[in-house]
Design a protein around this motif. Sequence first.
Motif, PDB file in Angstrom:
ATOM      1  N   SER A  94       0.811  -1.210   0.000  1.00  0.00           N
ATOM      2  CA  SER A  94       0.000   0.000   0.000  1.00  0.00           C
ATOM      3  C   SER A  94       0.849   1.267   0.000  1.00  0.00           C
ATOM      4  O   SER A  94       0.353   2.346   0.243  1.00  0.00           O
ATOM      5  N   LYS A  95       2.115   1.152  -0.257  1.00  0.00           N
ATOM      6  CA  LYS A  95       2.966   2.334  -0.351  1.00  0.00           C
ATOM      7  C   LYS A  95       2.604   3.137  -1.589  1.00  0.00           C
ATOM      8  O   LYS A  95       2.068   2.618  -2.564  1.00  0.00           O
ATOM      9  N   THR A  96       2.914   4.408  -1.535  1.00  0.00           N
ATOM     10  CA  THR A  96       2.697   5.275  -2.682  1.00  0.00           C
ATOM     11  C   THR A  96       4.046   5.770  -3.184  1.00  0.00           C
ATOM     12  O   THR A  96       5.020   5.827  -2.426  1.00  0.00           O
TER      13      THR A  96
ATOM     14  N   ILE B 168      10.838   9.528   0.010  1.00  0.00           N
ATOM     15  CA  ILE B 168      10.093  10.191  -1.072  1.00  0.00           C
ATOM     16  C   ILE B 168      11.058  10.645  -2.153  1.00  0.00           C
ATOM     17  O   ILE B 168      10.807  10.483  -3.349  1.00  0.00           O
ATOM     18  N   ILE B 169      12.178  11.207  -1.744  1.00  0.00           N
ATOM     19  CA  ILE B 169      13.166  11.724  -2.696  1.00  0.00           C
ATOM     20  C   ILE B 169      13.793  10.598  -3.509  1.00  0.00           C
ATOM     21  O   ILE B 169      13.979  10.724  -4.727  1.00  0.00           O
ATOM     22  N   THR B 170      14.103   9.468  -2.864  1.00  0.00           N
ATOM     23  CA  THR B 170      14.745   8.352  -3.566  1.00  0.00           C
ATOM     24  C   THR B 170      13.761   7.552  -4.404  1.00  0.00           C
ATOM     25  O   THR B 170      14.164   6.763  -5.262  1.00  0.00           O
ATOM     26  N   GLY B 171      12.450   7.738  -4.152  1.00  0.00           N
ATOM     27  CA  GLY B 171      11.446   7.043  -4.949  1.00  0.00           C
ATOM     28  C   GLY B 171      11.262   5.587  -4.589  1.00  0.00           C
ATOM     29  O   GLY B 171      10.718   4.808  -5.377  1.00  0.00           O
ATOM     30  N   GLU B 172      11.692   5.187  -3.398  1.00  0.00           N
ATOM     31  CA  GLU B 172      11.595   3.783  -3.000  1.00  0.00           C
ATOM     32  C   GLU B 172      10.209   3.405  -2.479  1.00  0.00           C
ATOM     33  O   GLU B 172       9.963   2.251  -2.143  1.00  0.00           O
ATOM     34  N   GLY B 173       9.313   4.385  -2.419  1.00  0.00           N
ATOM     35  CA  GLY B 173       7.971   4.142  -1.898  1.00  0.00           C
ATOM     36  C   GLY B 173       7.866   4.608  -0.458  1.00  0.00           C
ATOM     37  O   GLY B 173       8.803   4.445   0.321  1.00  0.00           O
ATOM     38  N   HIS B 174       6.733   5.193  -0.104  1.00  0.00           N
ATOM     39  CA  HIS B 174       6.590   5.707   1.249  1.00  0.00           C
ATOM     40  C   HIS B 174       5.166   5.509   1.763  1.00  0.00           C
ATOM     41  O   HIS B 174       4.232   5.301   0.995  1.00  0.00           O
ATOM     42  N   ASP B 175       5.042   5.553   3.088  1.00  0.00           N
ATOM     43  CA  ASP B 175       3.743   5.402   3.728  1.00  0.00           C
ATOM     44  C   ASP B 175       3.608   6.465   4.812  1.00  0.00           C
ATOM     45  O   ASP B 175       4.215   7.532   4.726  1.00  0.00           O
ATOM     46  N   LYS B 176       2.852   6.174   5.875  1.00  0.00           N
ATOM     47  CA  LYS B 176       2.611   7.164   6.920  1.00  0.00           C
ATOM     48  C   LYS B 176       3.884   7.616   7.622  1.00  0.00           C
ATOM     49  O   LYS B 176       3.930   8.717   8.175  1.00  0.00           O
TER      50      LYS B 176
ATOM     51  N   ALA C 207      19.595  16.275  -1.872  1.00  0.00           N
ATOM     52  CA  ALA C 207      20.706  15.316  -1.734  1.00  0.00           C
ATOM     53  C   ALA C 207      21.152  15.237  -0.281  1.00  0.00           C
ATOM     54  O   ALA C 207      21.440  14.151   0.247  1.00  0.00           O
ATOM     55  N   ASP C 208      21.170  16.382   0.395  1.00  0.00           N
ATOM     56  CA  ASP C 208      21.567  16.414   1.804  1.00  0.00           C
ATOM     57  C   ASP C 208      20.559  15.671   2.687  1.00  0.00           C
ATOM     58  O   ASP C 208      20.937  15.000   3.654  1.00  0.00           O
ATOM     59  N   ILE C 209      19.274  15.801   2.360  1.00  0.00           N
ATOM     60  CA  ILE C 209      18.246  15.101   3.135  1.00  0.00           C
ATOM     61  C   ILE C 209      18.477  13.597   3.094  1.00  0.00           C
ATOM     62  O   ILE C 209      18.319  12.888   4.099  1.00  0.00           O
ATOM     63  N   VAL C 210      18.907  13.107   1.937  1.00  0.00           N
ATOM     64  CA  VAL C 210      19.132  11.672   1.758  1.00  0.00           C
ATOM     65  C   VAL C 210      20.453  11.220   2.382  1.00  0.00           C
ATOM     66  O   VAL C 210      20.539  10.124   2.945  1.00  0.00           O
ATOM     67  N   GLU C 211      21.493  12.084   2.336  1.00  0.00           N
ATOM     68  CA  GLU C 211      22.837  11.625   2.671  1.00  0.00           C
ATOM     69  C   GLU C 211      23.480  12.287   3.893  1.00  0.00           C
ATOM     70  O   GLU C 211      24.281  11.654   4.592  1.00  0.00           O
ATOM     71  N   LYS C 212      23.170  13.533   4.178  1.00  0.00           N
ATOM     72  CA  LYS C 212      23.930  14.301   5.159  1.00  0.00           C
ATOM     73  C   LYS C 212      23.424  14.099   6.585  1.00  0.00           C
ATOM     74  O   LYS C 212      22.215  14.019   6.823  1.00  0.00           O
ATOM     75  N   ARG C 213      24.346  14.041   7.533  1.00  0.00           N
ATOM     76  CA  ARG C 213      23.997  13.906   8.944  1.00  0.00           C
ATOM     77  C   ARG C 213      23.288  15.175   9.418  1.00  0.00           C
ATOM     78  O   ARG C 213      23.627  16.284   9.035  1.00  0.00           O
ATOM     79  N   ILE C 214      22.298  14.999  10.273  1.00  0.00           N
ATOM     80  CA  ILE C 214      21.542  16.131  10.784  1.00  0.00           C
ATOM     81  C   ILE C 214      22.272  16.734  11.980  1.00  0.00           C
ATOM     82  O   ILE C 214      22.631  16.032  12.926  1.00  0.00           O
ATOM     83  N   GLU C 215      22.488  18.042  11.915  1.00  0.00           N
ATOM     84  CA  GLU C 215      23.178  18.740  13.006  1.00  0.00           C
ATOM     85  C   GLU C 215      22.210  19.063  14.137  1.00  0.00           C
ATOM     86  O   GLU C 215      21.189  19.707  13.931  1.00  0.00           O
ATOM     87  N   MET C 216      22.523  18.579  15.329  1.00  0.00           N
ATOM     88  CA  MET C 216      21.730  18.913  16.502  1.00  0.00           C
ATOM     89  C   MET C 216      22.328  20.158  17.148  1.00  0.00           C
ATOM     90  O   MET C 216      23.495  20.163  17.532  1.00  0.00           O
TER      91      MET C 216
END
Length: 351
Positions: A169-171, A185-193, A224-233
């Motif tokens: 049921s992924k979109t 969503i960015i990579t297109g692998e399918g996503h859900d809730k 690209a950063d959303i997919v690969e880069k570490r999130i800075e806290m």
Amino acid sequence: MGNTCARKPLTDSIPQKRNGSQPENSELRSMTVESENLLNSNAKISKDDFKIIKVIGRGTFGKVFMVKLKENNMVYAMKVLKKEQVASRNLRVKTKAERDILEKIKNPYIVDLHYAFQTEDKLYFVMDFLNGGELDLKPENIILDSDGNLKITDFGLSKQGLDKQNDKSKTYSFCGTPEYLAPEIITGEGHDKASDWWSLGALIYEMLSGRPPHYQKNRKQMMADIVEKRIEMKPYFSVEAKSLLSGLLERDPSKRLGSGEEDALQIKRHPFFAKIDFQKLYDKQIAPPFKPTVSGPEDTRNIDKMFLDETAKDTPAVSNLSPDAKKKNHFDEFTYQGNNGGVEGLKFKKK
């Protein structure tokens, strides 16, 4: 928005026999008049039932107006979409889904749909008029009411029927504001809730720091950063905030906070929300920390003047479609009136 009393059913208005006798002539005349009024009230609601006051927003497909229902002067927001533009962008299914979602969801923090109807060329959504202003973030879709309570609006890109435990049921649609898109969503692998919980994390990150976690003007690099880069806290984030954000902004959707069977309950139990009584919040028993400056339900001071200065008129749609094409553009099961719509005796069937 206040409630109004619904008229009694027709059978309730018929005078009862007195000691076995028929109703008197005056009662019969009264009964006939009442019956005619009820029958006449079955008319379909239309834009003619509303008076347009001001323009309060504009989008790709049309405008949003502040309107008054002529029957009782109740104030609403009326979103008007041009059918031809909806069809040309293949958004017919999404628009119908938005209409259906707004009917189904009843929550004190989500905008209410009161009426929906259509003409040959346009679609009309009549919803809460919220005059507290929008949040100073992406959330132009999160609006304050006059008391400072939040209301979520705009379900135009929402999906229905996704089972979070069922990969089938992924979109795979690519849509949304780039700053808040989940990696899957960015990579297109399918996503859900689970993608919604990432977006919530990005929103909370922005509310705490002033901008989303990977924001930059170069959108291609940002994604690209959303997919690969570490999130800075940020160093000023609390321990609880860092823990919550780490859980919501987990790149693996199966490990993301809220992705399991407990769904939102897992997030509500997080220490970050320890001081919040969610039942009291739902019941609006917690005073909002900020109350907008408004004089009443019709005050528009918090709405952008670029909209308010526009001519308040629902102009006819310029359409190149043939009459047959317009008929095919009809939206089945679109007309709607909520239970607390506010028009006494105004009844109609979905059409």
